[in-house]
Design a protein around this motif. Structure first.
Motif: not given
Length: 265
Positions: A175-186, A203-210, A215-220
């Motif tokens: 989520a933080n990689a998607r929303n804040l640009g966190t570098d997962v590998a780093r 799990g989670g979902e995207e809504h309007q680009g966020v 914790h209520a959806h399937a694991v992506l």
């Protein structure tokens, strides 16, 4: 670290499901939802079967500037003893300030001052807990300004100064990689994975680009990819599936547990 295996978050709504799901090696309970003197029969049944039950707190507010709530710490410790839990956990966050409760896990400013406060509170909690304390990275929709450390560096220093364990939530990391640009590998390179207690998957979902960690959806599949990146660096002692709402059929939960096992090899 104790080998836990693959587990699932126990919730009252899916108590019978958790009892009958194949291959549940351990479970996690939300500490604030249980009373030491009146533990749910389902939780006691799992303990009798030899399934480890780990209390997971959401309200210690270890990153808050206010004094630690001794009663909350005592409850967590008493629950650990009642369940014979090998460890307990909470989050790297704050939930209270100025007499108000956010009802949400608020991210900390990644500054030296904020880290000092967190370290002091963690050490105070550790003194009153009968078992080791693991701390979890949280999902955030914003970064506080003037950060002095990356999230990985912040957690690494926390572990170094308190000797706490880490609970890495790969869904929060995604989520933080998607929303804040966190570098997962780093992040995975910077945190001390030798102090890893276990891992959360959710799990989670995207809504309007966020991306929302619901914790209520399937694991992506992308979240499982982050788990695979972690697995490439370390064999995690345990991986736990979290689900808190819109519970699917047993077969869907079983399939998600099987997908986690497949990533772990």
């Amino acid at each position: 670290m104790e080998k836990l295996g693959v587990g699932i978050g126990w919730r009252p709504e899916i108590d019978l499901t958790v009892e009958r799901l194949p291959g549940v090696d351990f479970v996690e309970v939300v500490a604030e939802n249980l009373h030491v003197g009146h533990l749910p029969e389902s939780v006691l049944l799992l303990r009798e079967r030899g399934v480890p039950v780990l209390p997971h707190a959401v309200s210690l507010s270890l990153g808050g500037a206010e004094p630690l709530d001794a009663q909350r710490v005592a409850h967590l410790g008493a629950l650990a003893e009642a369940l014979d839990a090998p460890l307990v956990s909470d989050h790297v966050c704050f939930v209270r300030a100025g007499g108000l409760d956010s009802g949400h896990l608020m991210p900390l400013p990644r500054t030296r001052d904020a880290l000092d406060v967190l370290v002091a509170n963690v050490k105070a909690a550790q003194q009153d807990l009968p078992v080791p304390l693991a701390l979890e990275n949280v999902a955030a929709l914003l970064d506080w300004p003037d950060g002095e450390l990356t999230e990985g560096q912040f957690l690494a220093e926390l572990v170094d100064r308190t000797d706490c364990r880490l609970l890495v939530d790969v869904a929060n990391l995604y989520a933080n990689a998607r929303n804040l640009g966190t570098d997962v590998a780093r992040f995975l390179d910077e945190v001390p994975l030798e102090r890893l207690a276990y891992v959360h998957v959710a799990g989670g979902e995207e809504h309007q680009g966020v991306y929302h960690d619901t914790h209520a959806h399937a694991v992506l599949p992308e979240v499982l990819d982050v788990l695979a990146e972690l697995r490439a660096r370390v064999d995690p002692p345990g991986v736990l599936l979290e689900r808190d709402d819109d519970y699917p059929a047993d077969a869907e939960l079983a399939a998600e547990l099987a997908a986690i096992r497949a990533v772990l090899g």
